[in-house]
Write a protein that holds these residues in place. Structure first.
Motif, short mmCIF file in Angstrom:
data_model
loop_
_atom_site.label_atom_id
_atom_site.label_comp_id
_atom_site.label_asym_id
_atom_site.label_seq_id
_atom_site.Cartn_x
_atom_site.Cartn_y
_atom_site.Cartn_z
N GLU A 195 0.88 -1.04 0.10
CA GLU A 195 -0.04 -0.08 0.09
C GLU A 195 0.93 1.29 0.02
OE1 GLU A 195 -2.73 -0.93 3.42
OE2 GLU A 195 -4.32 -0.79 1.94
N SER A 196 2.22 1.20 0.22
CA SER A 196 3.07 2.33 0.31
C SER A 196 3.76 2.59 -1.04
CB SER A 196 4.14 2.10 1.54
OG SER A 196 3.52 1.95 2.65
N GLY A 197 3.40 1.66 -1.95
CA GLY A 197 3.99 1.78 -3.26
C GLY A 197 5.20 0.86 -3.50
N ASP A 198 5.64 0.21 -2.30
CA ASP A 198 7.03 -0.40 -2.31
C ASP A 198 6.86 -1.76 -3.18
OD1 ASP A 198 8.46 1.29 -0.93
OD2 ASP A 198 7.78 0.53 1.09
N ARG A 199 7.58 -1.88 -4.40
CA ARG A 199 7.37 -3.09 -5.08
C ARG A 199 8.04 -4.49 -4.67
NH1 ARG A 199 7.42 -0.49 -11.40
NH2 ARG A 199 5.66 0.86 -10.94
N PHE A 200 7.32 -5.40 -5.03
CA PHE A 200 7.89 -6.86 -4.79
C PHE A 200 8.49 -7.14 -5.91
CE2 PHE A 200 4.65 -6.44 -1.33
CZ PHE A 200 5.22 -7.54 -0.58
N GLU A 201 9.73 -7.84 -5.90
CA GLU A 201 10.46 -8.24 -7.06
C GLU A 201 9.94 -9.67 -7.51
OE1 GLU A 201 12.46 -6.40 -9.14
OE2 GLU A 201 11.79 -4.69 -7.58
N GLU A 202 9.99 -10.07 -8.76
CA GLU A 202 9.84 -11.59 -9.18
C GLU A 202 11.01 -12.29 -8.54
OE1 GLU A 202 8.35 -14.18 -12.65
OE2 GLU A 202 9.12 -12.13 -13.27
N THR A 203 10.59 -13.38 -7.78
CA THR A 203 11.78 -14.33 -7.37
C THR A 203 12.39 -15.13 -8.31
OG1 THR A 203 10.17 -16.40 -7.26
CG2 THR A 203 10.27 -14.84 -5.15
N ASP A 204 13.77 -15.83 -8.28
CA ASP A 204 14.31 -16.37 -9.30
C ASP A 204 13.95 -17.86 -9.34
OD1 ASP A 204 15.60 -16.90 -6.96
OD2 ASP A 204 17.53 -16.29 -7.42
N TYR A 205 12.84 -18.20 -8.60
CA TYR A 205 12.45 -19.69 -8.63
C TYR A 205 12.33 -20.39 -10.02
CZ TYR A 205 9.80 -23.80 -7.54
OH TYR A 205 9.22 -25.08 -7.46
N GLN A 206 12.95 -21.37 -10.29
CA GLN A 206 12.97 -22.08 -11.59
C GLN A 206 11.55 -23.05 -11.44
OE1 GLN A 206 14.64 -21.04 -14.22
NE2 GLN A 206 15.48 -19.27 -12.87
N GLN A 207 10.85 -22.96 -12.53
CA GLN A 207 9.67 -23.80 -12.23
C GLN A 207 10.06 -25.04 -13.07
OE1 GLN A 207 5.94 -21.94 -13.42
NE2 GLN A 207 6.67 -19.85 -12.61
#
Length: 137
Positions: free
Chosen positions: A125-137
């Motif tokens: 809600e503060s606008g801080d973004r989450f990054e995509e993880t480097d998990y390999q599917q």
């Protein structure tokens, strides 16, 4: 009389267009989304420092976004504040709330989306973004 039927039809169309385009999957039903979701949830509990999001394709082309907080916030839980679509991006906003009992090493939420348009942005809600993880599917 005809006017009432036309008005009813218009209201039904408007309500159909207002349906939510996301849902939150309960963790005890994670198996319904596919084995990949279960594997990733287990991965998050073994790798407590993973913070971010990962996208999975589930039934009928719909998407499941799993957002995790990492062990530094194991006393929190996530809720969805909203999902907004534009032609160039899909923005998923989550909020942190105190967890009544910390029973996960790495708290996470399962957010189902009917679609992702453009770039996916996951933020708090503060606008801080989450990054995509480097998990390999």
């Amino acid at each position: 009389m005809r006017f009432k039927w036309v008005l009813l039809f218009v209201i039904m169309l408007l309500l159909a267009g207002c349906q939510s385009s996301y849902w939150v999957l309960e963790k005890d039903r994670i198996g319904e989304g596919g084995s990949e979701l279960e594997l990733y949830a287990n991965y998050l509990q073994m790798h407590e420092d993973v913070k971010g999001y990962q996208v999975f394709t589930i039934s009928e082309g719909r998407k499941m976004v799993i957002v995790s907080l990492g062990s530094s916030e194991k006393d929190k839980k996530l809720e969805v504040s909203g999902v907004k679509y534009s032609p160039t991006e899909t923005i998923v906003t989550v909020k942190r709330k105190p967890a009544p009992k910390a029973n996960e090493k790495n708290p996470f939420i399962l957010i189902g989306l009917d679609k992702i348009e453009g770039d996916l942005i996951v933020q708090d809600e503060s606008g801080d973004r989450f990054e995509e993880t480097d998990y390999q599917q």
